[in-house]
Enzyme design. Structure first.
Site, PDB file in Angstrom:
ATOM      1  CG  ASP A  34      68.347 -33.511  24.445  1.00 58.65           C
ATOM      2  OD1 ASP A  34      67.521 -32.993  23.679  1.00 58.65           O
ATOM      3  OD2 ASP A  34      68.254 -33.467  25.683  1.00 58.65           O
ATOM      4  CG  HIS A  56      81.804 -43.345   3.364  1.00 60.85           C
ATOM      5  ND1 HIS A  56      82.861 -43.100   4.225  1.00 60.85           N
ATOM      6  CD2 HIS A  56      81.274 -44.530   3.775  1.00 60.85           C
ATOM      7  CE1 HIS A  56      82.975 -44.082   5.088  1.00 60.85           C
ATOM      8  NE2 HIS A  56      82.011 -44.963   4.849  1.00 60.85           N
TER       9      HIS A  56
END
Length: 464
Positions: A396, A166
């Site tokens: 995509d 993180h």
């Protein structure tokens, strides 16, 4: 079972220069936090041979080219073990990202895993990459920052798993990388990505720190570590996805506005998180036989993208952590009552109005973040992973849009994940990971609360 096919390392092109970035006070909060794990499932009929001979080589080439623009992700967090020097993010030529390719056997049902119904949380970890182990070099701990895994479901689909430390970046930064990689893969080059004005911005000088928060945080870290306990297996949890349609969100807003007409901020985020928070509190009461202390405090906390809220603002493409931490609280008794949702919506709405949307307030009590939020981890607290502003369903790689997104990290911290709905325009997906008894209690509370009033009809099949 998941069969390992290959483990390799992918770095940026050899011409990539060395990079060193200081750890800002925004990054420092997350130094000891658990890794963030995300999965994207794609419905795509693909044979083993096509996967190994075409898909994987294309992903490797595009990953290398993408890391040309995101070189810090290929590097490490260098954490000094001696002295008072602060950690730094460092990329050196030759550093690389761990990439695993694997194949799921017939025991894994792709359609089952990508459903919304409760599923065993343990079933997902075969697709989640592990960060390489830390190592010690020259009195410093060297901590890898990113690991990736691509798993084939033969003739059914592909799953891409992402695990990141993180401290290297918030969701805005990591999702930016994921979208860049998908663009470079789909269009076989980085021209499309470069034309989108989304190059990451690394200049840390835009994060002003006149009050010395980085030093204050560093001094506090040895006392109050915002540290997560390691996840044990079996997790004894199930994960499920709930959907609020645009019409449901509007009904919740209308109810809040009618009952609390003075509330300034009744946004989709406000009513969604307020509703889920109160449903979780009620589910806790139902599974514990209401043995929970009625006057006990229930906390709700979330992180806020502070880029545009800083003075002066940081660029939208700033790469790193730039999150403000905010919280509110109520009592168990209030939130499980008939007006619990309205109370929660008022608390969250006022928090956003007075604190989140006020540039003068977002960092006002920042010097207490480490101590306060470190202590809250031991309390009854709900939180949020992700944001409705991130459209994870438009990523995509050339195989179409994802069939399902899963935030695996919520298994460890109890947060709800939140993102735009794939199927319903204007809707939101809420991901939860709970014990089975609590999930069983949560579902009827969630659906029942939405249609408790005749003015708020709901079709449970659309929402689960």
């Amino acid at each position: 079972m998941v069969t390992l096919l290959e483990h390799c390392r992918i770095g940026p092109p050899s011409a990539a220069a060395e990079v060193s970035l200081p750890v800002t006070f925004f990054d420092m909060i997350w130094l000891y936090f658990h890794p963030i794990q995300r999965l994207l499932f794609y419905e795509f009929s693909c044979s083993n041979s096509h996967f190994l001979e075409t898909i994987v080589p294309n992903l490797k080439a595009s990953l290398s080219l993408t890391l040309k623009h995101f070189t810090p992700l290929a590097g490490n967090l260098v954490h000094p073990l001696i002295g008072s020097s602060k950690p730094v993010f460092q990329y050196k030529p030759g550093d690389s990202v761990s990439l695993t390719t694997a194949e799921a056997n017939e025991a894994f049902d792709f359609n089952y895993l990508t459903g919304n119904q409760p599923r065993d949380s343990d079933d997902f970890y075969g697709f989640v990459p592990e960060l390489p182990p830390e190592k010690i070099e020259l009195d410093s701990k060297i901590i890898p920052l990113l690991a990736l895994q691509v798993t084939l479901f033969p003739n059914a689909g592909i799953c891409i798993g992402f695990t990141n430390h993180h401290s290297i970046g918030d969701a805005s930064s990591i999702v930016g990388f994921i979208k860049a990689w998908s663009s470079v893969t789909k269009f076989v080059g980085d021209e499309q990505f470069l034309s989108g004005n989304s190059l990451p911005f690394y200049d840390r000088s835009v994060i002003k720190d006149p009050s010395g928060l980085a030093t204050k945080f560093w001094n506090q870290m040895s006392i109050f570590k915002i540290e997560s306990l390691p996840l044990n297996f079996p997790t004894n949890k199930v994960r499920a996805t709930y959907i609020l349609l645009e019409s449901d969100i509007k009904k919740l807003k209308d109810l809040v506005i009618f009952k609390r007409p003075t509330l300034v901020h009744a946004s989709s985020f406000t009513v969604t998180t307020a509703y889920v928070w109160t449903c979780l509190v009620k589910a806790t009461a139902a599974t514990t036989g209401d043995e929970t202390d009625g006057e006990g405090t229930e906390y709700f906390a979330f992180a806020v993208d502070a880029r545009r809220r800083l003075n002066p603002p940081a660029p939208p493409t700033y790469f790193g952590n730039c999150l403000g931490l905010v919280y509110t609280e109520s009592t168990h008794e209030q939130l499980k009552g008939n007006d619990g949702f309205l109370i929660a919506a008022e608390l969250i709405g006022e928090l956003i109005s007075k604190k989140v949307n006020n540039k003068e307030e977002i960092l006002k009590d920042a010097e207490n973040w480490i101590s306060y939020f470190g202590e809250l981890l031991n309390e009854r607290i709900s939180g949020v992973a992700g944001s409705p502003k991130f459209d994870l369903y438009d990523i995509d790689y050339g195989w179409g849009n994802p069939k399902k997104f899963e935030s695996v990290s919520i298994d460890g911290d109890g947060s709800m994940s939140l993102c735009k709905s794939r199927e319903f325009e204007g809707g939101l997906e809420i991901g939860l990971s709970l014990s089975k008894p609590k999930m069983d209690a949560f579902a009827p509370i969630f659906f029942g609360g939405l249609h408790a009033d005749d003015s708020m009809p709901i079709n449970p099949k659309e929402n689960f």
